[in-house]
Design an enzyme around this catalytic site. Structure first.
Site, PDB file in Angstrom:
ATOM      1  N   HIS A 222      -7.025  -5.819   2.082  1.00 41.49           N
ATOM      2  CA  HIS A 222      -5.894  -5.277   2.839  1.00 41.49           C
ATOM      3  C   HIS A 222      -5.326  -6.411   3.698  1.00 41.49           C
ATOM      4  CE1 HIS A 222      -6.926  -0.867   2.333  1.00 41.49           C
ATOM      5  NE2 HIS A 222      -8.132  -1.391   2.115  1.00 41.49           N
TER       6      HIS A 222
ATOM      7  N   HIS B 235     -10.097  -5.092  -3.372  1.00 41.85           N
ATOM      8  CA  HIS B 235      -8.769  -5.339  -2.799  1.00 41.85           C
ATOM      9  C   HIS B 235      -8.925  -5.826  -1.372  1.00 41.85           C
ATOM     10  CE1 HIS B 235      -9.891  -1.098  -2.475  1.00 41.85           C
ATOM     11  NE2 HIS B 235      -9.314  -1.090  -1.283  1.00 41.85           N
TER      12      HIS B 235
ATOM     13  N   ASP C  75       0.845  -1.189   0.000  1.00 42.70           N
ATOM     14  CA  ASP C  75       0.000   0.000   0.000  1.00 42.70           C
ATOM     15  C   ASP C  75       0.886   1.247   0.000  1.00 42.70           C
ATOM     16  OD1 ASP C  75      -3.222   0.513   0.983  1.00 42.70           O
ATOM     17  OD2 ASP C  75      -1.812   2.204   1.088  1.00 42.70           O
ATOM     18  N   ILE C  76       0.468   2.238  -0.767  1.00 38.08           N
ATOM     19  CA  ILE C  76       1.243   3.476  -0.913  1.00 38.08           C
ATOM     20  C   ILE C  76       1.188   4.325   0.366  1.00 38.08           C
ATOM     21  CG2 ILE C  76      -0.560   5.022  -1.817  1.00 38.08           C
ATOM     22  CD1 ILE C  76       1.407   5.753  -4.071  1.00 38.08           C
TER      23      ILE C  76
ATOM     24  N   GLY D  59     -15.491   3.453   3.904  1.00 36.85           N
ATOM     25  CA  GLY D  59     -14.367   4.243   3.402  1.00 36.85           C
ATOM     26  C   GLY D  59     -13.698   3.679   2.165  1.00 36.85           C
ATOM     27  N   GLN D  60     -14.422   2.875   1.393  1.00 46.49           N
ATOM     28  CA  GLN D  60     -13.805   2.378   0.152  1.00 46.49           C
ATOM     29  C   GLN D  60     -13.463   3.562  -0.743  1.00 46.49           C
ATOM     30  OE1 GLN D  60     -16.209  -0.287  -2.280  1.00 46.49           O
ATOM     31  NE2 GLN D  60     -14.478  -0.768  -3.615  1.00 46.49           N
ATOM     32  N   SER D  61     -12.201   3.631  -1.156  1.00 47.36           N
ATOM     33  CA  SER D  61     -11.765   4.769  -1.967  1.00 47.36           C
ATOM     34  C   SER D  61     -11.281   4.352  -3.350  1.00 47.36           C
ATOM     35  CB  SER D  61     -10.650   5.541  -1.242  1.00 47.36           C
ATOM     36  OG  SER D  61      -9.530   4.704  -1.037  1.00 47.36           O
TER      37      SER D  61
ATOM     38  N   ASN E 131     -13.003  -3.241   2.424  1.00 48.44           N
ATOM     39  CA  ASN E 131     -13.954  -2.142   2.589  1.00 48.44           C
ATOM     40  C   ASN E 131     -14.919  -2.132   1.411  1.00 48.44           C
ATOM     41  OD1 ASN E 131     -12.806  -1.052   5.004  1.00 48.44           O
ATOM     42  ND2 ASN E 131     -11.156  -0.170   3.779  1.00 48.44           N
TER      43      ASN E 131
HETATM   44  P1  AMP Z   1      -9.834   1.442   0.414  1.00 48.85           P
HETATM   45  O1  AMP Z   1      -9.985   2.692   1.240  1.00 48.85           O
HETATM   46  O2  AMP Z   1     -10.213   0.201   1.144  1.00 48.85           O
HETATM   47  O3  AMP Z   1     -10.505   1.571  -0.933  1.00 48.85           O
HETATM   48  O4  AMP Z   1      -8.288   1.287   0.165  1.00 48.85           O
HETATM   49  C1  AMP Z   1      -7.600   1.821  -0.921  1.00 48.85           C
HETATM   50  C2  AMP Z   1      -6.154   1.690  -0.599  1.00 48.85           C
HETATM   51  O5  AMP Z   1      -5.403   1.836  -1.791  1.00 48.85           O
HETATM   52  C3  AMP Z   1      -5.626   2.762   0.372  1.00 48.85           C
HETATM   53  O6  AMP Z   1      -5.059   2.126   1.504  1.00 48.85           O
HETATM   54  C4  AMP Z   1      -4.586   3.514  -0.461  1.00 48.85           C
HETATM   55  O7  AMP Z   1      -3.484   3.935   0.300  1.00 48.85           O
HETATM   56  C5  AMP Z   1      -4.207   2.475  -1.499  1.00 48.85           C
HETATM   57  N1  AMP Z   1      -3.687   2.980  -2.750  1.00 48.85           N
HETATM   58  C6  AMP Z   1      -4.260   3.904  -3.558  1.00 48.85           C
HETATM   59  N2  AMP Z   1      -3.509   4.102  -4.654  1.00 48.85           N
HETATM   60  C7  AMP Z   1      -2.446   3.269  -4.555  1.00 48.85           C
HETATM   61  C8  AMP Z   1      -1.318   2.994  -5.370  1.00 48.85           C
HETATM   62  N3  AMP Z   1      -1.122   3.630  -6.534  1.00 48.85           N
HETATM   63  N4  AMP Z   1      -0.417   2.080  -4.951  1.00 48.85           N
HETATM   64  C9  AMP Z   1      -0.599   1.431  -3.778  1.00 48.85           C
HETATM   65  N5  AMP Z   1      -1.656   1.635  -2.967  1.00 48.85           N
HETATM   66  C10 AMP Z   1      -2.561   2.538  -3.334  1.00 48.85           C
END
Ligand code: AMP
Length: 111
Positions: A99, A97, A29-30, A90-92, A84
């Site tokens: 975690h 994916h 994760d970034i 908080g799915q973004s 999520n």
């Molecule tokens: P969620 O909030 O469950 O949708 O998690 C999305 C996750 O993706 C977050 O923890 C972000 O830090 C991670 N993320 C977003 N863009 C990248 C990326 N380019 N490389 C690695 N992780 C990412």
């Protein structure tokens, strides 16, 4: 459709990959929330767990999540798998994916 995780899976966007096969990719994760924070994704675009319709892929994801956790030396001390779905969780990123979190005590219930 421009999906960042599809692009990572395709190798078009750099990521620190820790595992990949023909169906899934795992990468760091970034913005890590624990000393070990890895995301495991299907290569095919699935918007969220609510749209995961392939039981074979579901089983493969879960099995590989445990295998990746073991390969990162998390099995003995413990780890957490989180998925999520939707705004309250908080799915973004709208590409499924899992975690994989470990390396520190993880409180319960989660925030
Ligand atoms: P969620 O909030 O469950 O949708 O998690 C999305 C996750 O993706 C977050 O923890 C972000 O830090 C991670 N993320 C977003 N863009 C990248 C990326 N380019 N490389 C690695 N992780 C990412």
């Amino acid at each position: 459709m421009d999906c960042i995780f599809c692009r990572i899976a395709a190798g078009e966007v750099p990521a620190e990959k820790v595992y990949e096969d023909d169906r899934v990719v795992a990468f760091r994760d970034i913005n890590p929330q624990a000393p070990v924070h890895v995301l495991l994704i299907p290569r095919t675009h699935v918007e969220s767990v609510a749209r995961l319709e392939d039981p074979g892929l579901a089983a493969h994801l879960l099995q590989k999540a445990a295998e990746v956790a073991r390969s990162l030396d998390l099995e003995k001390k413990g780890y957490r798998l989180v998925i999520n779905h939707g705004p309250l969780a908080g799915q973004s990123v709208f590409h499924l994916h899992i975690h994989i979190l470990g390396g520190r005590p993880l409180s319960w219930p989660p925030g």
